[in-house]
Design an enzyme around this catalytic site. Sequence first.
Site, PDB file in Angstrom:
ATOM      1  CB  CYS A   1      -0.844   0.186   1.454  1.00 54.94           C
ATOM      2  SG  CYS A   1      -0.455   0.257   2.637  1.00 54.94           S
TER       3      CYS A   1
ATOM      4  CG  HIS B   1       3.596  -7.004   9.790  1.00 48.91           C
ATOM      5  ND1 HIS B   1       4.752  -7.430  11.175  1.00 48.91           N
ATOM      6  CD2 HIS B   1       2.943  -5.977  10.638  1.00 48.91           C
ATOM      7  CE1 HIS B   1       3.933  -6.469  12.169  1.00 48.91           C
ATOM      8  NE2 HIS B   1       2.601  -5.559  11.785  1.00 48.91           N
TER       9      HIS B   1
ATOM     10  CG  HIS C   1       3.015  -0.565  11.900  1.00 52.45           C
ATOM     11  ND1 HIS C   1       4.038  -0.836  11.342  1.00 52.45           N
ATOM     12  CD2 HIS C   1       1.748  -1.864  11.330  1.00 52.45           C
ATOM     13  CE1 HIS C   1       3.461  -2.116  10.606  1.00 52.45           C
ATOM     14  NE2 HIS C   1       2.435  -2.729  10.788  1.00 52.45           N
TER      15      HIS C   1
ATOM     16  CD  GLU D   1      -3.653   1.149  11.897  1.00 52.31           C
ATOM     17  OE1 GLU D   1      -4.885   1.555  12.555  1.00 52.31           O
ATOM     18  OE2 GLU D   1      -3.462   0.366  11.166  1.00 52.31           O
TER      19      GLU D   1
ATOM     20  CB  THR E   1      -5.712   1.687   9.040  1.00 46.77           C
ATOM     21  OG1 THR E   1      -4.699   0.813   9.114  1.00 46.77           O
ATOM     22  CG2 THR E   1      -5.882   2.393   9.431  1.00 46.77           C
TER      23      THR E   1
ATOM     24  CB  CYS F   1      -6.360   1.953   4.834  1.00 46.78           C
ATOM     25  SG  CYS F   1      -5.763   2.301   3.252  1.00 46.78           S
TER      26      CYS F   1
ATOM     27  CB  SER G   1       1.117 -10.295   7.502  1.00 45.16           C
ATOM     28  OG  SER G   1       0.120  -8.872   6.938  1.00 45.16           O
ATOM     29  CB  SER G   2      -3.243  -8.255  11.657  1.00 46.64           C
ATOM     30  OG  SER G   2      -3.030  -7.101  10.940  1.00 46.64           O
ATOM     31  CG  ASN G   3      -3.333  -6.840   4.550  1.00 49.22           C
ATOM     32  OD1 ASN G   3      -2.489  -7.100   3.965  1.00 49.22           O
ATOM     33  ND2 ASN G   3      -4.399  -6.666   4.120  1.00 49.22           N
TER      34      ASN G   3
END
Length: 297
Positions: free
Chosen positions: A12, A40, A74, A130, A166, A204, A232-234
């Site tokens: 991103c 991450h 973050h 974050e 986010t 986001c 990575s949580s995303n």
Amino acid sequence: MKVTIDKNSGYCFGVEYAIQMAEDEMETAEVLYCLGDIVHNSMEVKRLHDKGLRIIDREQMKELHDCKLLIRAHGEPPATYELALKNNIELIDASCPVVLKLQNRVKHAFDKMEEENGQIVIYGQVGHAEVIGLTGQTQDKAIVITTEEDLDKIDFSRPVSLFSQTTKSTQGFYKMKDRIEERIHKINPEASLDVMLDANDSICRQVSNREPQLRKFSHEHDVIVFVSGKKSSNGKALFGVCQSENSRSYFIENETELNAEWFDNVESVGICGATSTPMWLMENVACYIENLPMMAH
């Protein structure tokens, strides 16, 4: 077998910006410290380490003086800025603009909630960088919720101002919002939800827009290979999207974790990743898969 990399995957702008700032800085500095993993993704962290980026934690920061320190995308709580001032540390601030805006909103909401005997609730991962930055705007009074069990931490007789980390899933956020509304209504059926709950979808859009794109992408291929760091949580959230659309989805950190059997009698393979997955890593994976038949002979 056709191998396609998802053009919407990869960094991103927040992560891209932080890495660019680090690389620019390291052209003139031998060593640049960074508070926590810049991204991450262990492969990218190693690549930047070889250029002079040194990852430290908050305890180690206390020992640093008279040097340069990068704040990653973050964001950080106010205490970090205070310590930097005290120890004469020059900050290279690469906090993502989306995160900074959210920190500001959380701080304003917290000041308002303090006056109204209310609570700040953040849908996110406890201990995530974050989230630490966000709770820091509330003197660490914010309640962090990840699962429905965590809702028990909230006092539903008092107003709630809800925000989200986010990078969380939009679906997850709205599910939590619905549960909170139900619990408020259960305690006081007469209460006005407009007064008792201020829900802010602070996810986001660069992240949330990837969900519909990934659903489509997962449908278009026989097998999906999702490349992401384990931290990575995303990555976890987006891999879940792929899995729900295509049962033949596999999560790997790099090409060494690929299994040739996944690609038996397969016509098309889709490669995608998290907002913290570098494009070069997805390209490595694609190249490895394309060469699999040759390795089998």
